[in-house]
Design a protein around this motif. Structure first.
Motif, PDB file in Angstrom:
ATOM      1  N   ILE A 114       0.906  -1.126   0.061  1.00 22.51           N
ATOM      2  CA  ILE A 114      -0.005  -0.002   0.043  1.00 22.51           C
ATOM      3  C   ILE A 114       0.854   1.251  -0.064  1.00 22.51           C
ATOM      4  CG2 ILE A 114      -1.985   1.228   1.240  1.00 22.51           C
ATOM      5  CD1 ILE A 114      -2.843  -1.497   2.451  1.00 22.51           C
ATOM      6  N   LEU A 115       0.828   2.015  -1.007  1.00 23.97           N
ATOM      7  CA  LEU A 115       1.485   3.365  -1.151  1.00 23.97           C
ATOM      8  C   LEU A 115       0.380   4.278  -0.985  1.00 23.97           C
ATOM      9  CD1 LEU A 115       3.378   2.223  -4.438  1.00 23.97           C
ATOM     10  CD2 LEU A 115       4.272   2.071  -1.879  1.00 23.97           C
ATOM     11  N   THR A 116       0.837   5.413  -0.148  1.00 22.74           N
ATOM     12  CA  THR A 116       0.146   6.261  -0.048  1.00 22.74           C
ATOM     13  C   THR A 116       0.351   7.860  -0.632  1.00 22.74           C
ATOM     14  OG1 THR A 116       0.855   7.358   1.889  1.00 22.74           O
ATOM     15  CG2 THR A 116      -0.687   5.472   2.373  1.00 22.74           C
ATOM     16  N   GLN A 117      -0.742   8.701  -1.040  1.00 23.78           N
ATOM     17  CA  GLN A 117      -0.156   9.780  -1.649  1.00 23.78           C
ATOM     18  C   GLN A 117      -0.559  10.932  -0.717  1.00 23.78           C
ATOM     19  OE1 GLN A 117      -3.578   8.843  -4.240  1.00 23.78           O
ATOM     20  NE2 GLN A 117      -2.018   8.882  -5.935  1.00 23.78           N
ATOM     21  N   GLY A 118      -0.563  10.671   0.495  1.00 31.28           N
ATOM     22  CA  GLY A 118      -0.789  12.046   1.510  1.00 31.28           C
ATOM     23  C   GLY A 118      -2.235  12.075   1.703  1.00 31.28           C
ATOM     24  N   VAL A 119      -2.385  12.984   2.282  1.00 33.70           N
ATOM     25  CA  VAL A 119      -4.154  13.305   2.834  1.00 33.70           C
ATOM     26  C   VAL A 119      -4.658  13.863   1.554  1.00 33.70           C
ATOM     27  CG1 VAL A 119      -5.539  14.360   4.183  1.00 33.70           C
ATOM     28  CG2 VAL A 119      -3.245  13.333   5.294  1.00 33.70           C
ATOM     29  N   GLU A 120      -4.053  14.746   0.667  1.00 35.44           N
ATOM     30  CA  GLU A 120      -4.538  15.560  -0.310  1.00 35.44           C
ATOM     31  C   GLU A 120      -4.145  14.644  -1.688  1.00 35.44           C
ATOM     32  OE1 GLU A 120      -6.959  18.082  -0.406  1.00 35.44           O
ATOM     33  OE2 GLU A 120      -7.411  17.339   1.545  1.00 35.44           O
ATOM     34  N   GLY A 121      -3.307  13.904  -1.566  1.00 44.90           N
ATOM     35  CA  GLY A 121      -2.854  13.244  -3.090  1.00 44.90           C
ATOM     36  C   GLY A 121      -1.407  14.057  -3.506  1.00 44.90           C
ATOM     37  N   ILE A 122      -1.099  14.764  -2.847  1.00 46.23           N
ATOM     38  CA  ILE A 122       0.096  15.470  -3.324  1.00 46.23           C
ATOM     39  C   ILE A 122       1.440  14.715  -3.453  1.00 46.23           C
ATOM     40  CG2 ILE A 122       1.625  17.487  -2.842  1.00 46.23           C
ATOM     41  CD1 ILE A 122      -0.721  18.901  -1.189  1.00 46.23           C
ATOM     42  N   LEU A 123       1.570  13.712  -2.846  1.00 44.75           N
ATOM     43  CA  LEU A 123       2.828  12.889  -2.865  1.00 44.75           C
ATOM     44  C   LEU A 123       2.431  11.921  -3.985  1.00 44.75           C
ATOM     45  CD1 LEU A 123       5.523  11.539  -1.859  1.00 44.75           C
ATOM     46  CD2 LEU A 123       4.066   9.941  -0.413  1.00 44.75           C
ATOM     47  N   LYS A 124       3.421  12.109  -5.162  1.00 43.69           N
ATOM     48  CA  LYS A 124       3.148  11.220  -6.361  1.00 43.69           C
ATOM     49  C   LYS A 124       3.560  10.005  -6.215  1.00 43.69           C
ATOM     50  CE  LYS A 124       1.816  15.062  -8.241  1.00 43.69           C
ATOM     51  NZ  LYS A 124       0.394  15.221  -8.255  1.00 43.69           N
ATOM     52  N   THR A 125       3.069   8.998  -6.916  1.00 45.26           N
ATOM     53  CA  THR A 125       3.220   7.749  -7.230  1.00 45.26           C
ATOM     54  C   THR A 125       3.159   7.160  -8.295  1.00 45.26           C
ATOM     55  OG1 THR A 125       0.721   7.347  -6.708  1.00 45.26           O
ATOM     56  CG2 THR A 125       2.376   7.305  -4.652  1.00 45.26           C
ATOM     57  N   ASP A 126       3.368   7.901  -9.290  1.00 54.15           N
ATOM     58  CA  ASP A 126       3.124   7.558 -10.751  1.00 54.15           C
ATOM     59  C   ASP A 126       4.515   7.731 -11.803  1.00 54.15           C
ATOM     60  OD1 ASP A 126       3.244  10.367 -10.690  1.00 54.15           O
ATOM     61  OD2 ASP A 126       1.058  10.381 -11.662  1.00 54.15           O
ATOM     62  N   SER A 127       5.790   7.880 -11.135  1.00 51.24           N
ATOM     63  CA  SER A 127       6.822   7.990 -11.537  1.00 51.24           C
ATOM     64  C   SER A 127       7.361   6.872 -12.708  1.00 51.24           C
ATOM     65  CB  SER A 127       8.127   8.435 -10.767  1.00 51.24           C
ATOM     66  OG  SER A 127       8.632   7.094 -10.008  1.00 51.24           O
ATOM     67  N   SER A 128       7.793   6.929 -13.683  1.00 47.07           N
ATOM     68  CA  SER A 128       8.277   5.682 -14.510  1.00 47.07           C
ATOM     69  C   SER A 128       8.886   4.931 -13.950  1.00 47.07           C
ATOM     70  CB  SER A 128       8.875   6.422 -16.069  1.00 47.07           C
ATOM     71  OG  SER A 128      10.151   6.995 -15.780  1.00 47.07           O
ATOM     72  N   LYS A 129      10.027   5.328 -13.300  1.00 54.65           N
ATOM     73  CA  LYS A 129      10.807   4.567 -12.199  1.00 54.65           C
ATOM     74  C   LYS A 129      10.011   3.740 -11.601  1.00 54.65           C
ATOM     75  CE  LYS A 129      14.907   4.826  -9.341  1.00 54.65           C
ATOM     76  NZ  LYS A 129      15.990   5.595  -8.570  1.00 54.65           N
ATOM     77  N   LEU A 130       9.188   3.932 -10.508  1.00 53.63           N
ATOM     78  CA  LEU A 130       8.372   3.248  -9.653  1.00 53.63           C
ATOM     79  C   LEU A 130       7.286   2.300 -10.729  1.00 53.63           C
ATOM     80  CD1 LEU A 130       7.240   2.769  -6.992  1.00 53.63           C
ATOM     81  CD2 LEU A 130       5.516   4.387  -7.249  1.00 53.63           C
ATOM     82  N   SER A 131       6.769   2.932 -11.450  1.00 52.17           N
ATOM     83  CA  SER A 131       5.834   2.170 -12.300  1.00 52.17           C
ATOM     84  C   SER A 131       6.758   0.862 -13.028  1.00 52.17           C
ATOM     85  CB  SER A 131       5.359   2.665 -13.570  1.00 52.17           C
ATOM     86  OG  SER A 131       4.608   3.846 -12.957  1.00 52.17           O
ATOM     87  N   THR A 132       7.951   0.938 -13.516  1.00 47.75           N
ATOM     88  CA  THR A 132       8.703  -0.276 -13.995  1.00 47.75           C
ATOM     89  C   THR A 132       8.954  -1.125 -12.937  1.00 47.75           C
ATOM     90  OG1 THR A 132       9.596   1.425 -15.838  1.00 47.75           O
ATOM     91  CG2 THR A 132      10.847  -0.548 -15.052  1.00 47.75           C
ATOM     92  N   TYR A 133       9.454  -0.641 -11.838  1.00 44.77           N
ATOM     93  CA  TYR A 133       9.743  -1.510 -10.673  1.00 44.77           C
ATOM     94  C   TYR A 133       8.595  -2.078 -10.186  1.00 44.77           C
ATOM     95  CZ  TYR A 133      11.264  -3.167  -5.861  1.00 44.77           C
ATOM     96  OH  TYR A 133      11.530  -3.782  -5.205  1.00 44.77           O
ATOM     97  N   LEU A 134       7.558  -1.755  -9.888  1.00 43.11           N
ATOM     98  CA  LEU A 134       6.196  -2.254  -9.519  1.00 43.11           C
ATOM     99  C   LEU A 134       5.855  -3.514 -10.681  1.00 43.11           C
ATOM    100  CD1 LEU A 134       4.216   0.359  -8.175  1.00 43.11           C
ATOM    101  CD2 LEU A 134       5.228  -1.300  -6.868  1.00 43.11           C
ATOM    102  N   GLU A 135       6.063  -3.036 -11.888  1.00 46.23           N
ATOM    103  CA  GLU A 135       5.791  -4.254 -12.883  1.00 46.23           C
ATOM    104  C   GLU A 135       6.485  -5.431 -12.889  1.00 46.23           C
ATOM    105  OE1 GLU A 135       5.899  -2.402 -16.839  1.00 46.23           O
ATOM    106  OE2 GLU A 135       4.489  -0.756 -16.450  1.00 46.23           O
ATOM    107  N   THR A 136       7.880  -5.057 -12.648  1.00 50.15           N
ATOM    108  CA  THR A 136       8.708  -6.256 -12.469  1.00 50.15           C
ATOM    109  C   THR A 136       8.563  -7.129 -11.180  1.00 50.15           C
ATOM    110  OG1 THR A 136      10.610  -4.938 -13.652  1.00 50.15           O
ATOM    111  CG2 THR A 136      11.145  -6.903 -12.059  1.00 50.15           C
ATOM    112  N   LEU A 137       8.193  -6.364 -10.256  1.00 54.21           N
ATOM    113  CA  LEU A 137       7.698  -7.005  -8.818  1.00 54.21           C
ATOM    114  C   LEU A 137       6.823  -7.852  -8.918  1.00 54.21           C
ATOM    115  CD1 LEU A 137       8.859  -6.948  -5.980  1.00 54.21           C
ATOM    116  CD2 LEU A 137       7.100  -4.980  -5.386  1.00 54.21           C
ATOM    117  N   LYS A 138       5.734  -7.272  -9.839  1.00 55.73           N
ATOM    118  CA  LYS A 138       4.461  -8.210  -9.907  1.00 55.73           C
ATOM    119  C   LYS A 138       4.546  -9.376 -10.776  1.00 55.73           C
ATOM    120  CE  LYS A 138       1.000  -4.338  -9.577  1.00 55.73           C
ATOM    121  NZ  LYS A 138       0.128  -3.481 -10.371  1.00 55.73           N
ATOM    122  N   LYS A 139       5.535  -9.305 -11.575  1.00 53.47           N
ATOM    123  CA  LYS A 139       5.988 -10.489 -12.638  1.00 53.47           C
ATOM    124  C   LYS A 139       6.544 -11.437 -11.455  1.00 53.47           C
ATOM    125  CE  LYS A 139       6.401  -8.299 -16.724  1.00 53.47           C
ATOM    126  NZ  LYS A 139       7.520  -7.905 -17.902  1.00 53.47           N
TER     127      LYS A 139
END
Length: 159
Positions: A114-139
Protein backbone atom coordinates in the motif's frame (compact mmCIF):
# COMPACT_ATOMS: atom_id res chain seq x y z
CA UNK A 1 4.56 -19.59 12.89
CA UNK A 2 1.60 -19.01 10.61
CA UNK A 3 1.52 -15.63 8.91
CA UNK A 4 -1.92 -14.58 7.74
CA UNK A 5 -0.88 -11.44 5.96
CA UNK A 6 2.33 -9.98 4.64
CA UNK A 7 2.03 -6.27 4.20
CA UNK A 8 4.09 -3.20 3.57
CA UNK A 9 2.62 0.25 3.98
CA UNK A 10 4.22 3.62 3.38
CA UNK A 11 2.24 6.34 5.07
CA UNK A 12 2.83 9.98 4.32
CA UNK A 13 1.37 12.48 6.75
CA UNK A 14 1.88 16.13 5.97
CA UNK A 15 3.61 18.05 8.74
CA UNK A 16 1.74 20.86 10.44
CA UNK A 17 4.20 23.45 9.08
CA UNK A 18 3.43 22.53 5.48
CA UNK A 19 -0.26 22.31 6.30
CA UNK A 20 -0.27 25.93 7.46
CA UNK A 21 1.22 26.95 4.11
CA UNK A 22 -1.61 25.36 2.13
CA UNK A 23 -5.15 26.30 3.04
CA UNK A 24 -6.82 23.56 0.96
CA UNK A 25 -5.94 20.73 3.35
CA UNK A 26 -8.57 19.04 5.47
CA UNK A 27 -7.31 20.08 8.88
CA UNK A 28 -9.82 18.10 10.92
CA UNK A 29 -9.29 14.61 9.52
CA UNK A 30 -8.69 12.28 12.45
CA UNK A 31 -8.88 8.56 13.06
CA UNK A 32 -8.84 6.58 16.27
CA UNK A 33 -9.75 2.99 17.03
CA UNK A 34 -9.01 0.11 19.34
CA UNK A 35 -10.75 -2.37 17.07
CA UNK A 36 -8.61 -4.59 14.88
CA UNK A 37 -10.14 -5.71 11.59
CA UNK A 38 -7.14 -7.84 10.62
CA UNK A 39 -4.73 -9.95 12.59
CA UNK A 40 -1.43 -8.33 11.64
CA UNK A 41 0.80 -5.99 13.58
CA UNK A 42 1.67 -3.19 13.94
CA UNK A 43 -1.77 -1.68 14.26
CA UNK A 44 -2.64 1.96 13.55
CA UNK A 45 -4.40 3.28 16.65
CA UNK A 46 -4.73 6.98 15.85
CA UNK A 47 -4.02 9.50 13.17
CA UNK A 48 -4.35 13.26 13.12
CA UNK A 49 -2.74 15.63 10.67
CA UNK A 50 1.03 15.32 11.08
CA UNK A 51 0.97 12.52 13.68
CA UNK A 52 0.27 8.83 13.74
CA UNK A 53 0.16 6.39 16.66
CA UNK A 54 0.74 2.68 16.20
CA UNK A 55 0.80 -0.31 18.53
CA UNK A 56 3.53 -2.91 17.95
CA UNK A 57 3.52 -6.66 18.45
CA UNK A 58 4.21 -6.30 22.19
CA UNK A 59 1.41 -3.80 22.69
CA UNK A 60 3.76 -0.82 22.98
CA UNK A 61 2.53 2.45 21.47
CA UNK A 62 4.66 4.73 19.30
CA UNK A 63 3.68 8.18 18.09
CA UNK A 64 5.45 9.69 15.10
CA UNK A 65 5.42 13.36 14.15
CA UNK A 66 4.97 14.77 17.63
CA UNK A 67 8.39 16.38 18.03
CA UNK A 68 9.21 19.68 16.36
CA UNK A 69 10.73 19.02 12.96
CA UNK A 70 9.84 15.31 13.03
CA UNK A 71 7.78 14.01 10.15
CA UNK A 72 4.86 11.73 10.82
CA UNK A 73 5.80 9.47 7.92
CA UNK A 74 6.20 5.77 8.66
CA UNK A 75 6.74 2.43 7.00
CA UNK A 76 4.75 -0.52 8.32
CA UNK A 77 5.20 -4.19 7.52
CA UNK A 78 4.29 -7.47 9.16
CA UNK A 79 5.67 -7.35 12.70
CA UNK A 80 7.67 -4.18 12.11
CA UNK A 81 7.77 -0.46 11.57
CA UNK A 82 10.16 2.44 11.23
CA UNK A 83 10.11 6.14 10.58
CA UNK A 84 10.21 6.88 6.87
CA UNK A 85 13.09 9.29 6.41
CA UNK A 86 12.69 10.94 3.02
CA UNK A 87 16.26 12.27 3.20
CA UNK A 88 17.74 8.77 2.80
CA UNK A 89 16.45 8.49 -0.76
CA UNK A 90 15.94 12.18 -1.63
CA UNK A 91 12.18 11.64 -1.75
CA UNK A 92 9.99 14.67 -2.28
CA UNK A 93 6.37 15.22 -3.28
CA UNK A 94 7.52 15.18 -6.90
CA UNK A 95 8.58 12.76 -8.34
CA UNK A 96 7.24 11.08 -5.20
CA UNK A 97 7.69 7.56 -3.84
CA UNK A 98 10.59 5.69 -5.42
CA UNK A 99 11.49 1.99 -5.21
CA UNK A 100 14.40 2.82 -2.88
CA UNK A 101 11.85 3.94 -0.28
CA UNK A 102 10.66 0.36 0.26
CA UNK A 103 12.91 -2.11 -1.64
CA UNK A 104 14.51 -3.26 1.61
CA UNK A 105 11.11 -4.46 2.86
CA UNK A 106 10.18 -6.55 -0.16
CA UNK A 107 10.42 -10.33 -0.03
CA UNK A 108 8.94 -13.18 -2.05
CA UNK A 109 5.98 -13.69 0.29
CA UNK A 110 4.64 -10.13 0.14
CA UNK A 111 0.95 -10.08 -0.74
CA UNK A 112 0.02 -6.41 -0.35
CA UNK A 113 1.86 -3.17 -0.94
CA UNK A 114 0.00 0.00 0.00
CA UNK A 115 1.52 3.28 -1.17
CA UNK A 116 -0.06 6.48 0.05
CA UNK A 117 -0.32 9.81 -1.69
CA UNK A 118 -0.71 11.81 1.51
CA UNK A 119 -3.98 13.22 2.77
CA UNK A 120 -4.64 15.36 -0.31
CA UNK A 121 -2.85 13.34 -3.00
CA UNK A 122 0.17 15.61 -3.30
CA UNK A 123 2.77 12.82 -2.87
CA UNK A 124 3.20 11.35 -6.35
CA UNK A 125 3.16 7.62 -6.99
CA UNK A 126 3.27 7.55 -10.77
CA UNK A 127 6.91 8.04 -11.79
CA UNK A 128 8.19 5.87 -14.62
CA UNK A 129 10.90 4.48 -12.32
CA UNK A 130 8.30 3.37 -9.76
CA UNK A 131 5.96 1.99 -12.43
CA UNK A 132 8.75 -0.08 -14.02
CA UNK A 133 9.81 -1.44 -10.62
CA UNK A 134 6.22 -2.37 -9.67
CA UNK A 135 5.69 -4.16 -13.00
CA UNK A 136 8.83 -6.24 -12.39
CA UNK A 137 7.80 -6.89 -8.79
CA UNK A 138 4.37 -8.15 -9.89
CA UNK A 139 5.97 -10.51 -12.43
CA UNK A 140 8.17 -11.96 -9.70
CA UNK A 141 5.29 -12.05 -7.16
CA UNK A 142 2.06 -12.84 -9.05
CA UNK A 143 0.05 -12.78 -5.80
CA UNK A 144 1.09 -9.18 -5.07
CA UNK A 145 -1.65 -6.57 -4.87
CA UNK A 146 -0.48 -2.96 -5.06
CA UNK A 147 -2.83 -0.27 -3.78
CA UNK A 148 -2.25 3.45 -4.16
CA UNK A 149 -4.52 5.39 -1.82
CA UNK A 150 -4.87 8.67 0.02
CA UNK A 151 -3.61 8.35 3.60
CA UNK A 152 -7.09 8.16 5.22
CA UNK A 153 -8.14 5.38 2.84
CA UNK A 154 -4.81 3.59 3.26
CA UNK A 155 -5.27 3.54 7.04
CA UNK A 156 -8.76 2.10 6.70
CA UNK A 157 -7.53 -0.54 4.26
CA UNK A 158 -4.53 -1.45 6.40
CA UNK A 159 -6.42 -1.79 9.68
Amino acid sequence: MFILLTLCVLLHIQTSHAMEETQAYKRDWTYQTNERNKTHQPFIKAFAWGTITIEDTQGKEYTFGRKKGERGDIRLWSNGHDQWDWRKTATNHYPGIQPEDFKDLINSSIEYLILTQGVEGILKTDSSKLSTYLETLKKDNPQLQVLTLLTPDAIQEYN
